[in-house]
Write a protein that holds these residues in place. Structure first.
Motif, PDB file in Angstrom:
ATOM      1  N   ARG A   1     100.148  66.611  23.491  1.00 14.06           N
ATOM      2  CA  ARG A   1     101.092  65.638  23.418  1.00 14.06           C
ATOM      3  C   ARG A   1     100.463  64.256  23.336  1.00 14.06           C
ATOM      4  NH1 ARG A   1     106.149  66.852  26.996  1.00 14.06           N
ATOM      5  NH2 ARG A   1     107.025  65.046  25.881  1.00 14.06           N
ATOM      6  N   VAL A   2      99.529  64.123  23.943  1.00 11.93           N
ATOM      7  CA  VAL A   2      98.974  62.792  24.036  1.00 11.93           C
ATOM      8  C   VAL A   2      98.148  62.482  22.597  1.00 11.93           C
ATOM      9  CG1 VAL A   2      97.039  61.235  24.999  1.00 11.93           C
ATOM     10  CG2 VAL A   2      98.642  62.809  26.551  1.00 11.93           C
ATOM     11  N   ARG A   3      97.503  63.537  22.271  1.00 14.26           N
ATOM     12  CA  ARG A   3      96.798  63.303  20.790  1.00 14.26           C
ATOM     13  C   ARG A   3      97.630  63.065  19.825  1.00 14.26           C
ATOM     14  NH1 ARG A   3      91.766  65.305  19.082  1.00 14.26           N
ATOM     15  NH2 ARG A   3      91.061  66.092  20.953  1.00 14.26           N
ATOM     16  N   ASP A   4      98.998  63.901  19.764  1.00 15.99           N
ATOM     17  CA  ASP A   4      99.771  63.855  18.664  1.00 15.99           C
ATOM     18  C   ASP A   4     100.652  62.757  18.595  1.00 15.99           C
ATOM     19  OD1 ASP A   4      99.023  66.464  17.992  1.00 15.99           O
ATOM     20  OD2 ASP A   4     100.804  67.617  18.728  1.00 15.99           O
ATOM     21  N   SER A   5     100.799  61.916  19.841  1.00 21.96           N
ATOM     22  CA  SER A   5     101.447  60.760  20.006  1.00 21.96           C
ATOM     23  C   SER A   5     101.236  59.541  18.954  1.00 21.96           C
ATOM     24  CB  SER A   5     101.722  60.461  21.262  1.00 21.96           C
ATOM     25  OG  SER A   5     100.648  59.805  21.908  1.00 21.96           O
ATOM     26  N   GLY A   6      99.846  59.633  18.600  1.00 20.54           N
ATOM     27  CA  GLY A   6      99.067  58.504  18.004  1.00 20.54           C
ATOM     28  C   GLY A   6      98.938  57.124  18.905  1.00 20.54           C
ATOM     29  N   ALA A   7      99.040  57.617  20.345  1.00 16.10           N
ATOM     30  CA  ALA A   7      98.889  56.120  21.125  1.00 16.10           C
ATOM     31  C   ALA A   7      97.399  56.076  21.434  1.00 16.10           C
ATOM     32  CB  ALA A   7      99.317  56.678  22.681  1.00 16.10           C
ATOM     33  N   GLU A   8      96.960  54.755  21.767  1.00 12.15           N
ATOM     34  CA  GLU A   8      95.505  54.515  21.883  1.00 12.15           C
ATOM     35  C   GLU A   8      95.027  54.912  23.201  1.00 12.15           C
ATOM     36  OE1 GLU A   8      96.535  50.590  18.827  1.00 12.15           O
ATOM     37  OE2 GLU A   8      96.800  50.480  20.977  1.00 12.15           O
ATOM     38  N   ALA A   9      95.906  55.044  23.832  1.00 15.52           N
ATOM     39  CA  ALA A   9      95.595  55.165  25.319  1.00 15.52           C
ATOM     40  C   ALA A   9      96.764  55.902  26.115  1.00 15.52           C
ATOM     41  CB  ALA A   9      95.556  53.886  26.208  1.00 15.52           C
ATOM     42  N   VAL A  10      96.260  56.826  27.429  1.00 16.01           N
ATOM     43  CA  VAL A  10      97.198  57.199  28.106  1.00 16.01           C
ATOM     44  C   VAL A  10      97.277  56.622  29.377  1.00 16.01           C
ATOM     45  CG1 VAL A  10      95.447  58.998  28.839  1.00 16.01           C
ATOM     46  CG2 VAL A  10      97.900  59.552  29.131  1.00 16.01           C
ATOM     47  N   PHE A  11      98.428  56.124  29.889  1.00 11.63           N
ATOM     48  CA  PHE A  11      98.674  55.883  31.325  1.00 11.63           C
ATOM     49  C   PHE A  11      99.136  56.989  32.128  1.00 11.63           C
ATOM     50  CE2 PHE A  11     101.620  54.836  34.585  1.00 11.63           C
ATOM     51  CZ  PHE A  11     100.795  54.324  35.556  1.00 11.63           C
ATOM     52  N   ALA A  12      98.681  57.255  33.085  1.00 11.31           N
ATOM     53  CA  ALA A  12      99.039  58.657  33.945  1.00 11.31           C
ATOM     54  C   ALA A  12      99.124  58.118  35.599  1.00 11.31           C
ATOM     55  CB  ALA A  12      97.854  59.615  33.911  1.00 11.31           C
TER      56      ALA A  12
END
Ligand code: PHB
Length: 393
Positions: A210-221
């Motif tokens: 989902r992170v990859r598919d979202s198009g986001a440049e970064a993940v916050f967790a």
């Protein structure tokens, strides 16, 4: 016979009039934490912090001997938490409660405190709202709002504009999600999607997809430290997100020192914000790490819950000093409002209004030390941070 009866009568009278402590000369402190099961290392760190404090500061206060009683709560379980607290207060007659790793367990204890005339000093549980549940709670750990807030600007400064957040779906995760979003969007960023993961999630590959598919440049967790965080960071490292250039931002729960050997070189470069790093360079921390490492049984085992416990014991000792061993929870709590000292983590104080700890938050990067071991290295300091989660409530 007559004389001894008279002496006994006088002693009972003194107890009833409150001129001597109702609890002989030993003050009991009850500590609840995960001492078995998947989170046992976190509880072991509570114990290491308590033992380090007592080794360095003595086992009595103003002539009152301190006895610590531990109770095991392996996982978040509010009903069991309440039962353990009740048993400690009623049967063991503890005058102080401390510890508590998970937020729901702390929430379950707070309704007991007033009637039990017992303060609760939280060594870890990190949801802001716990403090609003009882005036008899003091906290020496952190909140996820406090550790996370500086990350919004840090992400922007590193050229990141779009982030997807992924947090455990309970108090500290929800607080972290909100604090990050607020700080990041105030600095000009956008949270494109917010994932909440059930607390018992252990397969993180669908999340990484989902992170990859979202198009986001970064993940916050955010996830609670333990097998959960190890699994999440491993999945980030091993499913190609890192190689794809998707950056990673999190509070330091995700790179606790005891997880670093298992994460290996994959952890190098990870940026986290937190209140404590085992590598913190100060004389107070040097002394602490030496004593706590001995207590925990190995350098690779030491992690942040030990410092929450160490400072928690400091607060409890100050409470015992102020009440001279008498059981008066409100007086004990009032005595530590505004208290400041130098913790192994740096300068700290108990905020007089919120009873939560004010402390530096550090940006850290996982680097390899000269000994070939990976550590969290402090690279920036955000001084004297209060809990912004409480300030806005
Ligand atoms: C919590 O449940 O409040 C908690 C547990 C572990 C953490 C942080 C917060 O690392």
């Amino acid at each position: 016979m007559k004389a001894s009866k008279r002496i006994l009568g006088a002693a009972i009278g003194a107890v009833l009039m409150g001129t001597v402590s109702a609890y002989a000369d030993t003050i009991k402190v009850g500590i609840i934490g995960p001492f078995s099961g998947p989170f046992a290392l976190q509880g072991k760190n509570f114990q290491a912090g308590v033992e380090a404090y007592m080794a360095l500061n003595g086992k009595s206060v103003k002539g009152h001997d301190i006895e610590v009683i531990y109770r095991d709560l392996p996982a978040a379980n509010p009903a069991q938490s309440r039962a353990l607290a009740q048993e400690l207060v009623v049967k063991e007659k503890v005058q102080y409660l401390g510890g508590v790793y998970f937020t729901p367990d702390a929430m379950a204890i707070t309704p007991l405190l007033k009637q039990a005339n017992t303060p609760l000093v939280i060594f870890n549980a990190a949801t802001s709202a716990i403090m609003n549940q009882s005036p008899l709670v003091v906290r020496t750990s952190f909140t996820t709002a406090q550790t996370t807030s500086p990350l919004g600007k840090i992400a922007i400064d590193r050229g990141v504009k779009k982030v997807i957040s992924a947090v455990s779906d309970y108090g500290p995760g929800v607080d972290a999600e909100a604090a990050f979003k607020k700080a990041f969007e105030a600095a000009g960023g956008q949270v494109v999607e917010a994932i909440r993961m059930p607390l018992n999630t252990n397969d993180f590959s669908p999340i990484m997809q989902r992170v990859r598919d979202s198009g986001a440049e970064a993940v916050f967790a955010f996830l609670p430290s333990g097998p959960t965080t190890l699994g999440f960071v491993k999945a980030y490292n091993e499913t190609g997100l890192k190689q794809a250039g998707i950056k990673f931002f999190a509070p330091g729960d995700l790179t606790q020192e005891s997880d670093l050997p298992a994460l290996g070189d994959g952890a190098l470069g990870l940026l986290t914000t937190f209140h404590y790093a085992v590598s913190h360079d100060s004389p107070e921390n040097k002394k602490f790490v030496e004593a706590a490492t001995k207590a925990v049984g190995g350098a690779d085992q030491l992690s942040f819950p030990s410092v929450g416990a160490y400072d928690g014991m400091h607060v409890i000792y100050k409470m015992i000093e102020a009440t001279d061993g008498k059981q008066d929870a409100q007086k004990a709590v009032d005595a530590v409002k505004g208290l400041s000292w130098t913790s192994p983590r740096g300068p700290v104080s108990i905020d007089a209004e919120t009873r939560h700890i004010t402390e530096n938050i550090y940006l850290r990067e996982v680097v390899k030390g000269p000994d070939g071991k990976t550590t969290n290295k402090e690279i920036q300091t955000f001084p004297n941070q209060k809990d912004p989660g409480l300030a806005t409530q």
